[in-house]
Design a protein around this motif. Structure first.
Motif, mmCIF file in Angstrom:
data_model
loop_
_atom_site.group_PDB
_atom_site.id
_atom_site.type_symbol
_atom_site.label_atom_id
_atom_site.label_comp_id
_atom_site.label_asym_id
_atom_site.label_seq_id
_atom_site.Cartn_x
_atom_site.Cartn_y
_atom_site.Cartn_z
ATOM 1 N N ARG A 1 0.909 -1.168 0.063
ATOM 2 C CA ARG A 1 0.031 0.057 0.049
ATOM 3 C C ARG A 1 0.693 1.111 -0.019
ATOM 4 O O ARG A 1 2.011 1.212 0.436
ATOM 5 C CB ARG A 1 -0.838 0.153 1.383
ATOM 6 N N SER B 1 -6.411 6.730 -1.147
ATOM 7 C CA SER B 1 -7.654 6.139 -1.516
ATOM 8 C C SER B 1 -8.256 6.843 -2.940
ATOM 9 O O SER B 1 -7.847 7.961 -2.935
ATOM 10 C CB SER B 1 -8.860 6.038 -0.494
ATOM 11 N N GLN C 1 -10.759 7.534 -6.365
ATOM 12 C CA GLN C 1 -12.111 7.596 -7.064
ATOM 13 C C GLN C 1 -11.884 7.532 -8.580
ATOM 14 O O GLN C 1 -10.986 8.387 -9.115
ATOM 15 C CB GLN C 1 -12.959 8.587 -6.447
ATOM 16 N N ASP D 1 -8.171 10.679 -0.794
ATOM 17 C CA ASP D 1 -7.754 11.011 0.566
ATOM 18 C C ASP D 1 -6.229 10.367 0.679
ATOM 19 O O ASP D 1 -5.887 9.327 -0.015
ATOM 20 C CB ASP D 1 -8.425 10.215 1.726
ATOM 21 N N SER E 1 -3.325 9.289 3.500
ATOM 22 C CA SER E 1 -3.123 9.039 4.995
ATOM 23 C C SER E 1 -1.888 9.720 5.480
ATOM 24 O O SER E 1 -0.720 9.919 4.808
ATOM 25 C CB SER E 1 -3.034 7.686 5.185
ATOM 26 N N LYS F 1 -4.827 15.261 -1.358
ATOM 27 C CA LYS F 1 -6.101 15.067 -1.682
ATOM 28 C C LYS F 1 -6.662 15.884 -2.954
ATOM 29 O O LYS F 1 -6.386 17.292 -2.827
ATOM 30 C CB LYS F 1 -7.009 15.408 -0.423
ATOM 31 N N ARG G 1 -5.012 1.202 -8.516
ATOM 32 C CA ARG G 1 -5.094 0.118 -7.251
ATOM 33 C C ARG G 1 -4.585 -1.224 -7.699
ATOM 34 O O ARG G 1 -3.667 -1.747 -6.942
ATOM 35 C CB ARG G 1 -6.418 0.149 -6.807
ATOM 36 N N ARG H 1 -1.456 -0.455 7.613
ATOM 37 C CA ARG H 1 -2.901 -0.507 8.312
ATOM 38 C C ARG H 1 -2.625 -0.159 9.514
ATOM 39 O O ARG H 1 -3.252 0.579 10.272
ATOM 40 C CB ARG H 1 -3.534 -1.779 8.182
#
Length: 364
Positions: free
Chosen positions: A265, A269, A271, A288, A290, A302, A321, A357
């Motif tokens: 990762r 995130s 879209q 987003d 992190s 972002k 992804r 995570r």
């Protein structure tokens, strides 16, 4: 997508299988020489690299007796029972020297023993190197390989809608069968089964029995591993799907090295673009980032629109992804993004998913 069927290996007597293979030397005859167009030379070149896979395995199923309260009260009835299964599928020899055979994960997911049969009738014992349910790709290795023929791997990123392709397989257990068609669409997602979707859609006939087989271009190169169909009645209606070989190749490399795929990762995130943004109709919006993630350290924010990944144009968020998820941990991904109508670049190192995570939970 209620009619989606994963062309699974069938548990005896039905058969779910597929075949495919081939180098790049065969060509369609030249009409100017007065010869009828035919794919026969190509088929002869590629089919020896396609194999049949016979699997013995065990599955756990719900015990019908457990549903009866009387049996549960008076007898020691297990909730599940183990059942021995036999199944068949297809595979493609991708490395003749080392005996590597690529197939679909769902063909071998319950394997305890596996046997491979080549087109010329020879039988070989094989072992499972590793499998990846997320992409539905698995890798087998023939024990003591001898006089095998592999297929050349193509470039699935170079495919275009309208390209001719052929599929070779063993539909319904009939034996090696060749079908042809077109690439109907690229980048299909949302089929609701696998975690990393970027399917090639084709109208080359794929039926139960074709799983783990190959999709081949007219250069005789492997461009996909056949895996699923949409079928209201269980047979071919001209909508089949294959895992792109570029994705399968990355999975295979990790399976050879680690026996499994280690997901990574970068801490973003994404879209899809629902409306054009600054003239971009394709790409992926950063929804987003992190705090403290590799993406933030690399300068991503972002709202950035990712337009290229490793110098390849980005069609969708799923494409990015998939790329990140299949990039080995510790390697880097090059992202080109647009921000305030200006292009920027970020080189991001992929971190272990578990570590990412844990960091997100710590930072809230």
């Amino acid at each position: 997508m209620q009619f989606l069927r994963w062309v699974r290996p069938v548990i005896a007597p039905a058969i779910l299988l597929c075949l495919f293979a081939g180098p790049a030397s065969a060509q369609i005859p030249d009409l100017r020489l007065g010869r009828v167009p035919t794919l026969a030379p190509l088929v002869k070149e590629v089919t020896p690299a396609v194999v049949n896979i016979s699997v013995e395995g065990k599955v756990r199923q719900d015990n019908p007796l457990y549903q009866d309260p009387l049996f549960r009260e008076f007898f020691d009835v297990p909730k599940q029972v183990e059942k021995q299964i036999s199944a068949t599928g297809s595979g493609v020899i991708v490395d003749a020297q080392r005996g590597y055979v690529m197939t679909a994960n769902h063909v071998v997911e319950h394997v305890t023993s596996v046997q491979i049969r080549t087109k010329d009738g020879r039988k070989f014992a094989a072992r499972l190197v590793g499998r990846d349910p997320g992409t539905d790709i698995a890798l087998l290795q023939i024990r003591d390989p001898a006089d095998l023929k592999a297929i050349a791997l193509g470039d699935s990123d170079a495919l275009e809608v309208g390209d001719f392709v052929i599929a070779v397989g063993n539909p319904f257990g009939l034996g090696q069968t060749v079908t042809s068609g077109l690439v109907s669409a690229l980048g299909r997602t949302g089929l609701g089964k696998q975690g990393y979707e970027d399917f090639i859609q084709t109208d080359a006939a794929i039926n139960p029995g074709n799983s783990g087989g190959a999709l081949i271009n007219l250069r005789g190169e492997l461009v996909g591993i056949n895996t699923a169909i949409i079928s209201p009645g269980g047979g071919n209606i001209g909508i089949g799907f294959a895992v792109p070989i570029n994705m399968a190749r990355r999975v295979m490399e990790q399976l050879v090295q680690n026996g499994r795929v280690e997901r990574g990762r970068i801490g973003i995130s994404l879209q899809d673009l629902d409306v054009p943004v600054n003239g971009h109709v394709q790409g992926a919006r950063v929804a987003d980032v992190s705090a403290g993630s590799p993406a933030e350290r690399a300068g991503l924010r972002k709202g950035d629109i990712i337009v290229k990944a490793n110098d390849m144009p980005v069609r969708s968020a799923t494409q990015v992804r998939n790329l990140i998820g299949l990039t080995p941990v510790g390697q880097r991904v090059r992202l080109t993004f647009e921000r305030d109508r200006a292009l920027g670049n970020a080189t991001v190192e992929v971190a272990p998913a578990a570590e990412e995570r844990a960091r997100v939970r710590t930072s809230g």
